[in-house]
Write a protein that holds these residues in place. Structure first.
Motif, PDB file in Angstrom:
ATOM      1  N   TRP A   1       0.814  -1.213   0.000  1.00 15.09           N
ATOM      2  CA  TRP A   1       0.000   0.000   0.000  1.00 15.09           C
ATOM      3  C   TRP A   1       0.854   1.272   0.000  1.00 15.09           C
ATOM      4  N   GLU A   2       2.133   1.147   0.244  1.00 15.51           N
ATOM      5  CA  GLU A   2       2.967   2.342   0.338  1.00 15.51           C
ATOM      6  C   GLU A   2       3.028   3.058  -1.012  1.00 15.51           C
ATOM      7  N   GLY A   3       2.863   4.364  -0.948  1.00 15.60           N
ATOM      8  CA  GLY A   3       2.806   5.190  -2.141  1.00 15.60           C
ATOM      9  C   GLY A   3       1.393   5.489  -2.608  1.00 15.60           C
ATOM     10  N   LEU A   4       0.407   4.779  -2.076  1.00 11.58           N
ATOM     11  CA  LEU A   4      -0.978   5.004  -2.486  1.00 11.58           C
ATOM     12  C   LEU A   4      -1.567   6.214  -1.775  1.00 11.58           C
ATOM     13  N   GLY A   5      -2.448   6.925  -2.484  1.00 16.02           N
ATOM     14  CA  GLY A   5      -3.127   8.068  -1.889  1.00 16.02           C
ATOM     15  C   GLY A   5      -4.134   7.614  -0.847  1.00 16.02           C
ATOM     16  N   CYS A   6      -4.241   8.372   0.238  1.00 15.63           N
ATOM     17  CA  CYS A   6      -5.172   7.977   1.295  1.00 15.63           C
ATOM     18  C   CYS A   6      -6.030   9.138   1.797  1.00 15.63           C
ATOM     19  N   ARG A   7      -6.134  10.196   0.986  1.00 12.01           N
ATOM     20  CA  ARG A   7      -7.099  11.254   1.264  1.00 12.01           C
ATOM     21  C   ARG A   7      -8.357  11.019   0.428  1.00 12.01           C
ATOM     22  N   LYS A   8      -9.414  11.696   0.817  1.00 14.01           N
ATOM     23  CA  LYS A   8     -10.680  11.546   0.082  1.00 14.01           C
ATOM     24  C   LYS A   8     -10.492  11.877  -1.389  1.00 14.01           C
ATOM     25  N   ALA A   9      -9.693  12.909  -1.673  1.00 11.95           N
ATOM     26  CA  ALA A   9      -9.526  13.368  -3.057  1.00 11.95           C
ATOM     27  C   ALA A   9      -8.644  12.457  -3.897  1.00 11.95           C
ATOM     28  N   ASN A  10      -7.799  11.634  -3.251  1.00  7.07           N
ATOM     29  CA  ASN A  10      -6.883  10.786  -4.033  1.00  7.07           C
ATOM     30  C   ASN A  10      -6.886   9.346  -3.526  1.00  7.07           C
ATOM     31  N   PHE A  11      -7.958   8.918  -2.898  1.00  8.02           N
ATOM     32  CA  PHE A  11      -7.977   7.639  -2.181  1.00  8.02           C
ATOM     33  C   PHE A  11      -7.766   6.458  -3.125  1.00  8.02           C
ATOM     34  N   GLU A  12      -6.730   5.655  -2.803  1.00  5.23           N
ATOM     35  CA  GLU A  12      -6.384   4.489  -3.623  1.00  5.23           C
ATOM     36  C   GLU A  12      -6.237   3.219  -2.798  1.00  5.23           C
ATOM     37  N   ILE A  13      -6.473   3.284  -1.507  1.00  3.50           N
ATOM     38  CA  ILE A  13      -6.272   2.111  -0.635  1.00  3.50           C
ATOM     39  C   ILE A  13      -7.345   1.063  -0.924  1.00  3.50           C
ATOM     40  N   PRO A  14      -6.961  -0.183  -1.208  1.00  2.00           N
ATOM     41  CA  PRO A  14      -7.953  -1.219  -1.528  1.00  2.00           C
ATOM     42  C   PRO A  14      -8.599  -1.817  -0.268  1.00  2.00           C
ATOM     43  N   SER A  15      -9.200  -0.939   0.532  1.00  2.00           N
ATOM     44  CA  SER A  15      -9.866  -1.383   1.757  1.00  2.00           C
ATOM     45  C   SER A  15     -10.949  -0.390   2.132  1.00  2.00           C
ATOM     46  N   GLU A  16     -12.065  -0.902   2.614  1.00  2.00           N
ATOM     47  CA  GLU A  16     -13.148  -0.034   3.091  1.00  2.00           C
ATOM     48  C   GLU A  16     -12.953   0.334   4.554  1.00  2.00           C
ATOM     49  N   HIS A  17     -11.911  -0.206   5.170  1.00  2.00           N
ATOM     50  CA  HIS A  17     -11.738  -0.039   6.608  1.00  2.00           C
ATOM     51  C   HIS A  17     -10.442   0.692   6.960  1.00  2.00           C
ATOM     52  N   PHE A  18      -9.927   1.498   6.028  1.00  2.83           N
ATOM     53  CA  PHE A  18      -8.667   2.174   6.295  1.00  2.83           C
ATOM     54  C   PHE A  18      -8.763   3.111   7.495  1.00  2.83           C
TER      55      PHE A  18
END
Length: 226
Positions: free
Chosen positions: A87-104
């Motif tokens: 997951w490192e390097g993936l966006g984790c804000r609402k505007a750029n969210f890329e995390i493949p999880s609904e529970h981040f």
């Protein structure tokens, strides 16, 4: 023993809202500036040594805080940041969210049950390795009267401080420490006392809410910056 536990300065991935973990991202210009401001504020602290995470952003922060002083800096991988694996390097804000999880958001809201990438690391494991670091640090007979700078990361700093906090169920202690936040801990006869918590030496209005990228003064919220 007096400990100054500092989170590193800002990085490009902090500014962009990307998970860093153990990816070795250096400080950006603002991160360098914040570390220099912090170093100036701590210039009269009589540090005997420093211990840093080997990751560039932490080591740079330690070197900038101690600039101009001949103080040994040791490196210890046990205080590296939590690994987010793939997951490192993936966006984790609402505007750029890329995390493949609904529970981040469990990372912030229920960290001990946070499920990261399959090849990542749990908060529990981070607490185990940072406790091993803490036990070695505080039991070292040569360091009992020393003043030590410890340069680490948002999650790892809380892992170290987990050994100080009375409430072991509250991992974040209210928030993720802002960039260059300093926690001051005294240790005497095995007892640790938190003397200052998340102290910053720059204008508080510069603290950023990592989830939105906005200044805290704009959101009215505490910063959740990694």
């Amino acid at each position: 023993m007096k400990l100054y536990i500092i989170r590193h300065g800002e990085t490009p991935w902090n500014a962009e809202g990307r998970l860093q973990g153990q990816t070795d991202i250096p400080l950006n210009e603002n991160g360098i500036r914040l570390a220099k401001i912090t170093g100036e504020a701590l210039k009269d602290v009589p540090f005997d040594l420093a211990i840093s995470s080997p990751l560039k952003r932490a080591r740079q922060t330690a070197d900038l805080v101690l600039a101009g002083r001949k103080i040994p800096v040791l490196e210890d991988a046990r205080i590296e940041e939590l690994s987010f694996g793939s997951w490192e390097g993936l966006g984790c804000r609402k505007a750029n969210f890329e995390i493949p999880s609904e529970h981040f958001q469990d990372f912030y809201q229920d960290p001990f049950h946070f499920q990261t990438a399959a090849d990542g690391e749990s908060i529990e494991h981070l607490c185990i390795r940072t406790k091993a670091f803490w036990d070695d640090l505080t039991s070292n007979p040569d360091w009992q009267e020393k003043t030590i700078l410890i340069a680490s990361h948002g999650c790892a700093c809380r892992g170290i401080l987990h050994n100080v906090y009375e409430d072991k169920t509250d991992f974040w202690h209210g928030k993720v420490p802002p960039n260059c936040a300093v926690n001051i801990v005294s240790v005497k006869n095995g007892k640790a006392v938190l003397e200052a918590e998340d102290r910053i030496y720059y204008d508080p209005s510069e603290c950023v809410d990592f989830r939105t990228g906005k200044k805290v003064s704009q959101t009215g919220e505490t910063p959740q910056a990694r």
